[in-house]
Design an enzyme around this catalytic site. Structure first.
Site, PDB file in Angstrom:
ATOM      1  N   ASN A  81     -19.461   9.597   1.245  1.00  0.00           N
ATOM      2  CA  ASN A  81     -20.481   8.543   1.314  1.00  0.00           C
ATOM      3  C   ASN A  81     -21.404   8.747   2.503  1.00  0.00           C
ATOM      4  N   LEU A  82     -22.617   8.223   2.349  1.00  0.00           N
ATOM      5  CA  LEU A  82     -23.668   8.515   3.321  1.00  0.00           C
ATOM      6  C   LEU A  82     -23.348   8.028   4.742  1.00  0.00           C
ATOM      7  N   TYR A 126     -13.913   7.427 -12.603  1.00  0.00           N
ATOM      8  CA  TYR A 126     -13.654   6.336 -11.649  1.00  0.00           C
ATOM      9  C   TYR A 126     -14.307   5.041 -12.136  1.00  0.00           C
ATOM     10  N   ASP A 153       4.173   2.101  -4.188  1.00  0.00           N
ATOM     11  CA  ASP A 153       3.145   2.529  -5.138  1.00  0.00           C
ATOM     12  C   ASP A 153       3.146   1.506  -6.279  1.00  0.00           C
ATOM     13  N   LEU A 154       1.997   0.958  -6.588  1.00  0.00           N
ATOM     14  CA  LEU A 154       1.922  -0.090  -7.615  1.00  0.00           C
ATOM     15  C   LEU A 154       2.238   0.427  -9.012  1.00  0.00           C
ATOM     16  N   ASP A 172       0.875  -1.178   0.000  1.00  0.00           N
ATOM     17  CA  ASP A 172       0.000   0.000   0.000  1.00  0.00           C
ATOM     18  C   ASP A 172       0.904   1.217   0.000  1.00  0.00           C
ATOM     19  N   GLY A 200     -25.412  13.030 -11.078  1.00  0.00           N
ATOM     20  CA  GLY A 200     -24.874  11.696 -11.375  1.00  0.00           C
ATOM     21  C   GLY A 200     -25.486  10.580 -10.540  1.00  0.00           C
ATOM     22  N   LEU A 210      -0.176   4.069   1.118  1.00  0.00           N
ATOM     23  CA  LEU A 210      -0.746   4.866   2.213  1.00  0.00           C
ATOM     24  C   LEU A 210      -1.280   6.213   1.714  1.00  0.00           C
ATOM     25  N   SER A 257     -16.937  -2.783  -8.965  1.00  0.00           N
ATOM     26  CA  SER A 257     -17.949  -1.995  -8.265  1.00  0.00           C
ATOM     27  C   SER A 257     -19.264  -2.058  -9.015  1.00  0.00           C
ATOM     28  N   LYS A 268     -12.848   1.141 -13.568  1.00  0.00           N
ATOM     29  CA  LYS A 268     -13.270  -0.214 -13.159  1.00  0.00           C
ATOM     30  C   LYS A 268     -13.665  -1.032 -14.380  1.00  0.00           C
ATOM     31  N   ASN A 301     -22.831  -1.392  -1.764  1.00  0.00           N
ATOM     32  CA  ASN A 301     -22.380  -0.279  -0.905  1.00  0.00           C
ATOM     33  C   ASN A 301     -21.817  -0.788   0.425  1.00  0.00           C
TER      34      ASN A 301
HETATM   35  P1  NAD Z   1      -9.470   2.721   0.486  1.00  0.00           P
HETATM   36  O1  NAD Z   1      -9.089   4.002  -0.146  1.00  0.00           O
HETATM   37  O2  NAD Z   1      -9.725   2.694   1.945  1.00  0.00           O
HETATM   38  O3  NAD Z   1      -8.375   1.602   0.139  1.00  0.00           O
HETATM   39  C1  NAD Z   1      -7.620   1.631  -1.047  1.00  0.00           C
HETATM   40  C2  NAD Z   1      -6.149   1.549  -0.646  1.00  0.00           C
HETATM   41  O4  NAD Z   1      -5.339   1.554  -1.837  1.00  0.00           O
HETATM   42  C3  NAD Z   1      -5.693   2.729   0.210  1.00  0.00           C
HETATM   43  O5  NAD Z   1      -5.108   2.218   1.393  1.00  0.00           O
HETATM   44  C4  NAD Z   1      -4.688   3.472  -0.665  1.00  0.00           C
HETATM   45  O6  NAD Z   1      -3.646   4.037   0.104  1.00  0.00           O
HETATM   46  C5  NAD Z   1      -4.184   2.352  -1.588  1.00  0.00           C
HETATM   47  N1  NAD Z   1      -3.679   2.782  -2.900  1.00  0.00           N
HETATM   48  C6  NAD Z   1      -4.281   3.609  -3.800  1.00  0.00           C
HETATM   49  N2  NAD Z   1      -3.505   3.724  -4.891  1.00  0.00           N
HETATM   50  C7  NAD Z   1      -2.395   2.959  -4.682  1.00  0.00           C
HETATM   51  C8  NAD Z   1      -1.225   2.674  -5.440  1.00  0.00           C
HETATM   52  N3  NAD Z   1      -1.015   3.210  -6.644  1.00  0.00           N
HETATM   53  N4  NAD Z   1      -0.291   1.853  -4.918  1.00  0.00           N
HETATM   54  C9  NAD Z   1      -0.474   1.307  -3.686  1.00  0.00           C
HETATM   55  N5  NAD Z   1      -1.556   1.536  -2.927  1.00  0.00           N
HETATM   56  C10 NAD Z   1      -2.504   2.351  -3.423  1.00  0.00           C
HETATM   57  O7  NAD Z   1     -10.743   2.171  -0.325  1.00  0.00           O
HETATM   58  P2  NAD Z   1     -11.724   0.959  -0.007  1.00  0.00           P
HETATM   59  O8  NAD Z   1     -13.060   1.518   0.298  1.00  0.00           O
HETATM   60  O9  NAD Z   1     -11.102   0.006   0.951  1.00  0.00           O
HETATM   61  O10 NAD Z   1     -11.816   0.332  -1.462  1.00  0.00           O
HETATM   62  C11 NAD Z   1     -10.988  -0.750  -1.863  1.00  0.00           C
HETATM   63  C12 NAD Z   1     -11.279  -1.060  -3.322  1.00  0.00           C
HETATM   64  O11 NAD Z   1     -12.673  -1.358  -3.482  1.00  0.00           O
HETATM   65  C13 NAD Z   1     -11.002   0.099  -4.286  1.00  0.00           C
HETATM   66  O12 NAD Z   1     -10.456  -0.418  -5.479  1.00  0.00           O
HETATM   67  C14 NAD Z   1     -12.368   0.681  -4.549  1.00  0.00           C
HETATM   68  O13 NAD Z   1     -12.432   1.314  -5.807  1.00  0.00           O
HETATM   69  C15 NAD Z   1     -13.247  -0.562  -4.488  1.00  0.00           C
HETATM   70  N6  NAD Z   1     -14.652  -0.261  -4.145  1.00  0.00           N
HETATM   71  C16 NAD Z   1     -14.936   0.438  -2.993  1.00  0.00           C
HETATM   72  C17 NAD Z   1     -16.256   0.752  -2.696  1.00  0.00           C
HETATM   73  C18 NAD Z   1     -16.592   1.549  -1.470  1.00  0.00           C
HETATM   74  O14 NAD Z   1     -17.699   2.116  -1.420  1.00  0.00           O
HETATM   75  N7  NAD Z   1     -15.727   1.615  -0.447  1.00  0.00           N
HETATM   76  C19 NAD Z   1     -17.304   0.328  -3.537  1.00  0.00           C
HETATM   77  C20 NAD Z   1     -16.980  -0.405  -4.678  1.00  0.00           C
HETATM   78  C21 NAD Z   1     -15.635  -0.692  -4.967  1.00  0.00           C
HETATM   79  N1  UFG Z   2     -26.361  10.586   0.067  1.00  0.00           N
HETATM   80  C1  UFG Z   2     -26.972  11.645   0.723  1.00  0.00           C
HETATM   81  N2  UFG Z   2     -26.184  12.480   1.453  1.00  0.00           N
HETATM   82  C2  UFG Z   2     -24.841  12.317   1.568  1.00  0.00           C
HETATM   83  C3  UFG Z   2     -24.224  11.237   0.886  1.00  0.00           C
HETATM   84  C4  UFG Z   2     -25.027  10.402   0.141  1.00  0.00           C
HETATM   85  O1  UFG Z   2     -28.183  11.820   0.646  1.00  0.00           O
HETATM   86  O2  UFG Z   2     -24.175  13.119   2.234  1.00  0.00           O
HETATM   87  C5  UFG Z   2     -27.220   9.629  -0.664  1.00  0.00           C
HETATM   88  C6  UFG Z   2     -26.896   9.493  -2.143  1.00  0.00           C
HETATM   89  O3  UFG Z   2     -27.616  10.420  -2.899  1.00  0.00           O
HETATM   90  C7  UFG Z   2     -27.312   8.034  -2.407  1.00  0.00           C
HETATM   91  C8  UFG Z   2     -27.041   7.322  -1.067  1.00  0.00           C
HETATM   92  O4  UFG Z   2     -26.983   8.362  -0.094  1.00  0.00           O
HETATM   93  O5  UFG Z   2     -28.707   7.975  -2.641  1.00  0.00           O
HETATM   94  C9  UFG Z   2     -25.724   6.567  -1.056  1.00  0.00           C
HETATM   95  O6  UFG Z   2     -24.665   7.440  -1.453  1.00  0.00           O
HETATM   96  P1  UFG Z   2     -23.120   7.038  -1.262  1.00  0.00           P
HETATM   97  O7  UFG Z   2     -22.305   8.208  -1.694  1.00  0.00           O
HETATM   98  O8  UFG Z   2     -22.895   6.502   0.104  1.00  0.00           O
HETATM   99  O9  UFG Z   2     -22.950   5.806  -2.264  1.00  0.00           O
HETATM  100  P2  UFG Z   2     -23.167   5.714  -3.830  1.00  0.00           P
HETATM  101  O10 UFG Z   2     -24.193   4.656  -4.075  1.00  0.00           O
HETATM  102  O11 UFG Z   2     -23.386   7.024  -4.436  1.00  0.00           O
HETATM  103  O12 UFG Z   2     -21.734   5.211  -4.343  1.00  0.00           O
HETATM  104  C10 UFG Z   2     -20.935   4.251  -3.645  1.00  0.00           C
HETATM  105  C11 UFG Z   2     -19.463   4.538  -3.936  1.00  0.00           C
HETATM  106  C12 UFG Z   2     -19.176   4.292  -5.378  1.00  0.00           C
HETATM  107  C13 UFG Z   2     -19.565   2.897  -5.733  1.00  0.00           C
HETATM  108  C14 UFG Z   2     -21.024   2.665  -5.409  1.00  0.00           C
HETATM  109  C15 UFG Z   2     -21.404   1.235  -5.664  1.00  0.00           C
HETATM  110  O13 UFG Z   2     -19.153   5.885  -3.610  1.00  0.00           O
HETATM  111  O14 UFG Z   2     -17.804   4.435  -5.623  1.00  0.00           O
HETATM  112  O15 UFG Z   2     -21.269   2.964  -4.036  1.00  0.00           O
HETATM  113  O16 UFG Z   2     -20.553   0.384  -4.968  1.00  0.00           O
HETATM  114  F1  UFG Z   2     -19.358   2.683  -7.041  1.00  0.00           F
END
Ligand code: NAD
Ligand code: UFG
Length: 337
Positions: free
Chosen positions: A198-199, A148, A58-59, A31, A291, A33, A124, A152, A178
């Site tokens: 995020n919510l 973003y 860094d990857l 990672d 969006g 970080l 995702s 994916k 989510n």
């Molecule tokens: P996060 O940001 O907490 O974890 C991602 C980690 O990757 C971080 O620790 C960051 O430091 C590291 N990182 C980023 N770029 C890097 C690089 N070039 N080299 C090395 N390390 C790197 O995010 P998360 O919520 O744990 O998400 C993990 C994965 O799941 C991500 O790929 C994200 O897109 C995917 N995902 C997350 C959600 C969500 O809502 N959390 C939903 C769908 C998909």
């Molecule tokens: N929302 C609010 N107020 C806020 C934040 C969000 O009303 O402050 C609402 C949004 O409009 C949505 C719901 O809460 O209806 C969830 O929103 P999030 O931002 O928590 O999640 P999203 O579904 O928009 O997106 C998340 C991640 C994306 C991922 C997707 C599916 O942010 O990266 O889930 O995994 F792709």
């Protein structure tokens, strides 16, 4: 033999590392970080009583990645590392394409040149764009609406092409819905930088008193109460989904929805969070967020049958565990002095 977890210091990665260690695997984390801190891995070690080999790299740095494969015998990889903020990706598209695509291509190249062919990739539900069918099956049409999401989709395509080129590949593309919640101990959880996008993390910061109120982004959607509906999944269920994916890797490349199949609205989240925390969660209705879609809901049948996995933690448990984490760590892993 170890499992390499890229992005293992992050939110979903750290919970998955706990599950892997508890299952008896050796784990190597890479990672940079950029969106996490090493404190999460210290907590992982405290929780499990086991050590994690951590390499800060860094990857996009291919020699550094190759060095990891030379120093450790890696049997399979879970690839979480990536940038994930939708709004930021619209402002800085090249940074997102550079980071997410180059990292993934470097990883696939290092894996094959070190005879490692088993990969689980964090995709995702965002790849479904505005879905035509609900609940969404893996066969639904795809089409992302922001850079973003396009990273994916592109990485999914790259994985499919790579798997086509050599029969040794076994690649699972996990499309998360989510992810919310935290480890039940309250020692690990989501720790976003700055105001949460995020919510659930936003609601938790309001409940703990760090922010005044939640903005509800629109109450005029075509949903039962007019607010957005999502398929929230407990991060522990999600972590266990990765173990199931490793146990049931497909020949070639295949995709799986990781969700519960149940939806919750924004107002339900706020009400449940207030009830499990006993705190006030004031909110106001504001404009829609550009969006956003009305409803996102997984059809998790394929993962239930082929991966023999099911998400069984409900909304109250998700929010209770999120609150336990937030109330014990109001400022996350690194509180101000
Ligand atoms: P996060 O940001 O907490 O974890 C991602 C980690 O990757 C971080 O620790 C960051 O430091 C590291 N990182 C980023 N770029 C890097 C690089 N070039 N080299 C090395 N390390 C790197 O995010 P998360 O919520 O744990 O998400 C993990 C994965 O799941 C991500 O790929 C994200 O897109 C995917 N995902 C997350 C959600 C969500 O809502 N959390 C939903 C769908 C998909
Ligand atoms: N929302 C609010 N107020 C806020 C934040 C969000 O009303 O402050 C609402 C949004 O409009 C949505 C719901 O809460 O209806 C969830 O929103 P999030 O931002 O928590 O999640 P999203 O579904 O928009 O997106 C998340 C991640 C994306 C991922 C997707 C599916 O942010 O990266 O889930 O995994 F792709």
């Amino acid at each position: 033999m170890a499992i390499l977890v890229t992005g293992g210091a992050g939110y979903i990665g750290s919970h998955t590392v706990v599950a892997l260690l508890e299952r008896g695997h050796d784990v190597v984390v890479v990672d940079d970080l950029s969106n996490s801190s090493e404190a999460s891995l210290e907590r992982v070690e405290q929780l499990t009583g086991k050590g994690v080999a951590f390499i800060k790299a860094d990857l996009t740095d291919k020699p550094a990645l190759d060095a990891v494969f030379e120093e450790h015998t890696i049997e399979s990889v879970i690839h979480f590392a990536g940038l994930k903020a939708v709004g930021e990706s619209v402002e800085q598209p090249l940074r997102y394409y550079q980071n997410n695509l180059i990292s993934s291509m470097n990883l696939l190249e290092s894996m094959s040149s070190h005879d490692c062919w088993d990969l689980v990739f964090s995709s995702s539900a965002t790849v479904y764009g505005d879905p035509e069918i609900l609940p969404i099956p893996e066969t639904a049409s795809t089409g992302a609406t922001n850079p973003y999401g396009r990273t994916k989709l592109m990485i999914e395509e790259i994985c499919r092409d790579v798997a086509e080129s050599d029969p040794r590949w076994r690649i699972s593309l996990l499309r998360y819905f989510n992810p919310v919640g935290a480890h039940p101990s309250g020692m690990l959880g989501e720790d976003p930088n700055g105001p949460p996008n995020n919510l659930v993390p936003y609601v938790m910061q309001v409940a703990v008193g760090r922010r005044d109120q939640v903005s509800v982004f629109g109450d005029d959607y075509d949903t039962p109460d007019g607010t957005g509906v999502r398929d929230y999944i407990h991060v522990i269920d999600l972590a266990l989904g990765h173990l199931a994916a490793l146990d049931h890797l497909p020949k070639g490349c295949d995709s799986y929805n990781l969700g519960t199949g149940n939806g919750a609205s924004v107002l339900e989240i706020i009400q449940t969070a207030a009830s499990v925390s006993g705190a006030d969660v004031p909110y106001e209705i504001t404009d829609r967020r550009p969006g956003d879609i009305a409803t996102s809901l997984a059809d998790p049948t394929k993962a239930n049958t082929e991966l023999e996995w099911r998400a069984d933690r409900g909304l109250e448990v998700m929010l209770r565990d999120a609150w336990n984490w937030q109330s014990k760590n109001p400022h996350g892993f690194n509180p101000p002095e």
